[in-house]
Design a protein around this motif. Structure first.
Motif, short mmCIF file in Angstrom:
data_model
loop_
_atom_site.label_atom_id
_atom_site.label_comp_id
_atom_site.label_asym_id
_atom_site.label_seq_id
_atom_site.Cartn_x
_atom_site.Cartn_y
_atom_site.Cartn_z
N TYR A 159 0.81 -1.23 0.00
CA TYR A 159 0.00 0.00 0.00
C TYR A 159 0.84 1.27 0.00
CZ TYR A 159 -3.97 -2.92 1.54
OH TYR A 159 -4.96 -3.86 1.64
N GLY A 160 2.01 1.20 0.61
CA GLY A 160 2.78 2.42 0.87
C GLY A 160 3.45 2.99 -0.36
N ARG A 161 3.48 4.31 -0.39
CA ARG A 161 4.17 5.06 -1.44
C ARG A 161 5.02 6.14 -0.79
NH1 ARG A 161 2.46 1.21 -3.37
NH2 ARG A 161 1.19 0.90 -5.25
N GLU A 162 6.03 6.60 -1.49
CA GLU A 162 6.85 7.68 -0.97
C GLU A 162 5.97 8.87 -0.59
OE1 GLU A 162 10.74 10.40 -2.23
OE2 GLU A 162 9.98 8.85 -3.59
N GLY A 163 6.18 9.40 0.59
CA GLY A 163 5.39 10.53 1.07
C GLY A 163 4.23 10.14 1.96
N ASP A 164 3.87 8.84 1.97
CA ASP A 164 2.82 8.38 2.88
C ASP A 164 3.37 8.34 4.31
OD1 ASP A 164 1.06 8.03 0.77
OD2 ASP A 164 1.33 5.86 0.64
N VAL A 165 2.48 8.07 5.25
CA VAL A 165 2.86 8.01 6.66
C VAL A 165 2.40 6.69 7.26
CG1 VAL A 165 2.60 9.08 8.95
CG2 VAL A 165 2.67 10.53 6.89
N LEU A 166 3.26 6.08 8.06
CA LEU A 166 2.89 4.93 8.87
C LEU A 166 2.76 5.38 10.31
CD1 LEU A 166 2.52 1.86 9.48
CD2 LEU A 166 5.00 1.75 9.80
N LEU A 167 1.59 5.18 10.90
CA LEU A 167 1.39 5.42 12.33
C LEU A 167 1.44 4.08 13.04
CD1 LEU A 167 0.68 7.02 14.85
CD2 LEU A 167 -1.73 6.98 14.14
N ALA A 168 2.48 3.86 13.82
CA ALA A 168 2.66 2.62 14.57
C ALA A 168 2.22 2.85 16.00
CB ALA A 168 4.12 2.18 14.52
N ILE A 169 1.27 2.04 16.47
CA ILE A 169 0.78 2.16 17.85
C ILE A 169 1.26 0.95 18.63
CG2 ILE A 169 -1.22 2.54 19.31
CD1 ILE A 169 -2.78 3.41 16.83
N SER A 170 2.15 1.17 19.57
CA SER A 170 2.73 0.08 20.35
C SER A 170 2.99 0.59 21.76
CB SER A 170 4.03 -0.41 19.72
OG SER A 170 4.71 -1.33 20.55
N ALA A 216 12.25 2.49 4.13
CA ALA A 216 12.90 2.14 2.87
C ALA A 216 12.13 2.68 1.67
CB ALA A 216 13.06 0.62 2.77
N LYS A 217 10.82 2.83 1.82
CA LYS A 217 9.99 3.33 0.72
C LYS A 217 9.83 4.85 0.74
CE LYS A 217 7.12 0.94 -1.40
NZ LYS A 217 5.94 0.26 -1.99
N GLY A 218 10.50 5.52 1.64
CA GLY A 218 10.43 6.97 1.68
C GLY A 218 9.22 7.52 2.41
N MET A 219 8.66 6.71 3.30
CA MET A 219 7.53 7.13 4.12
C MET A 219 8.02 7.70 5.45
SD MET A 219 5.13 3.75 3.48
CE MET A 219 3.92 4.23 4.72
N LYS A 220 7.19 8.50 6.08
CA LYS A 220 7.46 8.96 7.44
C LYS A 220 6.83 7.96 8.41
CE LYS A 220 9.61 12.92 6.76
NZ LYS A 220 8.95 14.21 7.06
N VAL A 221 7.44 7.82 9.58
CA VAL A 221 6.92 6.94 10.63
C VAL A 221 6.63 7.76 11.87
CG1 VAL A 221 7.41 4.97 12.13
CG2 VAL A 221 8.15 4.93 9.74
N VAL A 222 5.40 7.65 12.36
CA VAL A 222 5.00 8.29 13.61
C VAL A 222 4.70 7.18 14.60
CG1 VAL A 222 3.27 9.73 14.75
CG2 VAL A 222 4.06 10.33 12.45
N LEU A 223 5.23 7.32 15.81
CA LEU A 223 5.03 6.32 16.87
C LEU A 223 4.14 6.88 17.96
CD1 LEU A 223 5.70 3.66 18.41
CD2 LEU A 223 7.70 4.87 19.34
N LEU A 224 3.16 6.08 18.38
CA LEU A 224 2.34 6.37 19.54
C LEU A 224 2.62 5.26 20.54
CD1 LEU A 224 0.22 8.32 20.68
CD2 LEU A 224 -1.54 6.96 19.53
N SER A 225 3.26 5.61 21.67
CA SER A 225 3.78 4.58 22.56
C SER A 225 3.70 5.02 24.01
CB SER A 225 5.23 4.24 22.17
OG SER A 225 5.71 3.11 22.87
N GLY A 226 4.37 4.23 24.88
CA GLY A 226 4.50 4.53 26.29
C GLY A 226 5.82 3.96 26.77
N LYS A 227 5.98 3.87 28.10
CA LYS A 227 7.22 3.35 28.69
C LYS A 227 8.41 4.14 28.14
CE LYS A 227 5.06 -1.13 29.39
NZ LYS A 227 5.10 -2.59 29.16
N THR A 228 9.35 3.49 27.48
CA THR A 228 10.52 4.20 26.93
C THR A 228 10.38 4.50 25.44
OG1 THR A 228 11.68 2.16 26.31
CG2 THR A 228 11.99 2.96 28.57
#
Length: 208
Positions: A126-137, A154-166
């Motif tokens: 699904y991913g293309r350059e410029g898309d965003v992955l929101l990872a919830i962990s 690797a595909k030129g996407m941005k990654v946003v993390l929603l997390s806790g702990k460290t």
């Protein structure tokens, strides 16, 4: 960000991640401005959050989202009655896909390849350059999300993390990390919901 100020007033402990929430919003706002999309995923309760986020982005959340008049006109030209009804009821969308579903695909990857590659396969497809992955962990160490993040970067996407702990291993890979000041899983999840609600409301306010 008008909704963010209200969030901090209601959840003062989130003041520590206020700037990170702003940064995550900016990444998504820039992506949607370019016509890109969001892929979002998590495990367990975070899988439910992923689906929830898609629901808020793909249809009306708090504001009316009329679709363009030219699209309505083309639908009416195809079928006057149905086209008019569709034009009245269909709502504007911010393209978002949850990678937590698609049972046939994820089970095929799990059976034929490796179970921890199910998210990565979808990001690749699904991913293309410029898309965003929101990872919830909540831990930041979910193996299937780490693999997905590697593919996304690797595909030129941005990654946003929603997390806790460290923030775990994913914090090292993410362009923006929102690591809430909690260590217990259910408390982390309790803070995630108002954060993503605010981001969705801010995006809706910007684009509709």
């Amino acid at each position: 960000m008008k909704y963010l100020k209200d969030l901090i007033a209601r959840y003062p402990d989130l003041a520590s991640v206020e700037k990170d929430i702003e940064s995550a919003y900016t990444v998504l706002e820039e992506a949607y401005s370019r016509g890109a999309k969001l892929l979002v995923g998590g495990n367990g309760g975070s899988a439910g959050d992923s689906e929830h986020i898609v629901g808020e982005l793909m249809k009306t959340f708090e504001k009316k989202r009329p679709i363009p008049a030219d699209v309505v006109a083309r639908m009416e030209a195809l079928d006057a009655e149905r086209g008019a009804l569709l034009g009245k009821e269909i709502q504007g969308a911010l393209t978002a896909i949850s990678i937590t579903g698609h049972t046939a695909l994820t089970t095929a990857v799990g059976n034929d390849v490796r179970p921890e590659f199910g998210f990565a396969q979808q990001v690749y497809g699904y991913g293309r350059e410029g898309d965003v992955l929101l990872a919830i962990s909540t831990s930041g160490n979910s193996e299937n999300l780490i693999n997905a993040a590697i593919v996304a970067k690797a595909k030129g996407m941005k990654v946003v993390l929603l997390s806790g702990k460290t923030g775990g291993e994913l914090k090292k890979m993410a362009d923006v990390s929102i690591v809430v000041p909690e260590d217990v899983t259910y408390r982390i999840q309790e803070r995630h919901l108002p954060i993503y609600h605010v981001i969705c409301m801010e995006l809706e306010d910007r684009f509709f």
